[in-house]
Design an enzyme around this catalytic site. Structure first.
Site, PDB file in Angstrom:
ATOM      1  N   CYS A  15       0.850  -1.198   0.000  1.00 46.99           N
ATOM      2  CA  CYS A  15       0.000   0.000   0.000  1.00 46.99           C
ATOM      3  C   CYS A  15       0.881   1.240   0.000  1.00 46.99           C
ATOM      4  CB  CYS A  15      -0.922  -0.011   1.212  1.00 46.99           C
ATOM      5  SG  CYS A  15      -2.004   1.434   1.260  1.00 46.99           S
ATOM      6  N   GLU A 118      -4.105  -0.163  -5.891  1.00 48.23           N
ATOM      7  CA  GLU A 118      -3.313  -1.389  -6.001  1.00 48.23           C
ATOM      8  C   GLU A 118      -3.244  -1.800  -7.469  1.00 48.23           C
ATOM      9  OE1 GLU A 118      -1.397  -2.582  -4.021  1.00 48.23           O
ATOM     10  OE2 GLU A 118      -2.135  -2.395  -1.948  1.00 48.23           O
TER      11      GLU A 118
END
Length: 220
Positions: A15, A118
């Site tokens: 992340c 992502e």
């Protein structure tokens, strides 16, 4: 392989890209807290962790305040800031064991966002990737579980406040999206904000704990 090469190749594996484009008044209303320096807050469509920029957080020490801390936790004992390249995320499974994080486990914070990004690998080596924006349909503005630290820069004695986003094993959705590492940040349900800040055992927030997430394909 040199450390800098490892870091560059790893930028899309955890992340490391978030989004916070909401107006500061909306953030204040959501969290029932006030910005200390609202003039310093800049809405951003995409925040790159490796810029180590300041983003809004709420600490357990001052839960009615929204402060701007640097992404990339620098432990109090660090000799320099280089370690922040490796502390952008903190695995919940080893949070209490790793030297970089174990002294900050009780320093809880809410890291404010309205999305994160992502990349899904389209082939076994990740040469082709598809970008997704991850949002929470139940919460227009949400919070990642985070920990923070205060570090004194040795040459200037300037205090730097910094944080790390806590991550856990990916749920079913994120296993398909983040299909190379199969990790995800701990996105807190709004009802659990106080529990995280108040020091509830970290293992309670590992998978199967999860918020309702939705993946939106991003095409350039």
């Amino acid at each position: 392989m040199h450390l800098i090469s490892i870091l560059r190749s790893d930028k899309l594996k955890m992340c490391y890209r978030t989004k916070l484009n909401s107006e500061y008044k909306s953030i204040e209303k959501t969290f029932e807290a006030k910005f200390i320096a609202p003039e310093e807050y800049i809405p951003q469509e995409e925040i790159n962790a490796f810029s180590f920029s300041k983003t809004p957080i709420i600490t357990n020490e001052n839960p009615e305040e929204i402060n701007l801390f640097n992404w990339g936790l620098i432990p109090f004992w660090a000799k320099n800031a280089e370690i922040r390249k490796m502390t952008l995320n903190a695995k919940i499974e080893t949070l209490t064991k790793k030297p970089s994080f174990r002294n900050a486990v009780t320093n809880r914070c809410l890291i404010i966002a309205d999305g994160y990004y992502e990349w899904q690998w389209q082939d076994s080596r990740g040469k082709e990737k598809q970008k997704y924006l991850i949002i929470t349909p139940d919460q227009e503005i949400f919070a990642f579980a985070g920990i923070y630290a205060t570090w004194k820069e040795p040459t200037t004695n300037i205090l730097i406040n910094s944080y790390s986003i806590v991550t856990t094993e990916a749920n079913d959705l994120m296993s398909k999206i983040h299909n190379n590492k199969k990790r995800m940040p701990v996105v807190l349900n709004s009802k659990d904000h106080k529990q995280w800040l108040n020091g509830t055992q970290v293992s309670n927030f590992a998978l199967p704990y999860q918020a309702n997430l939705k993946a939106v394909r991003v095409d350039y």
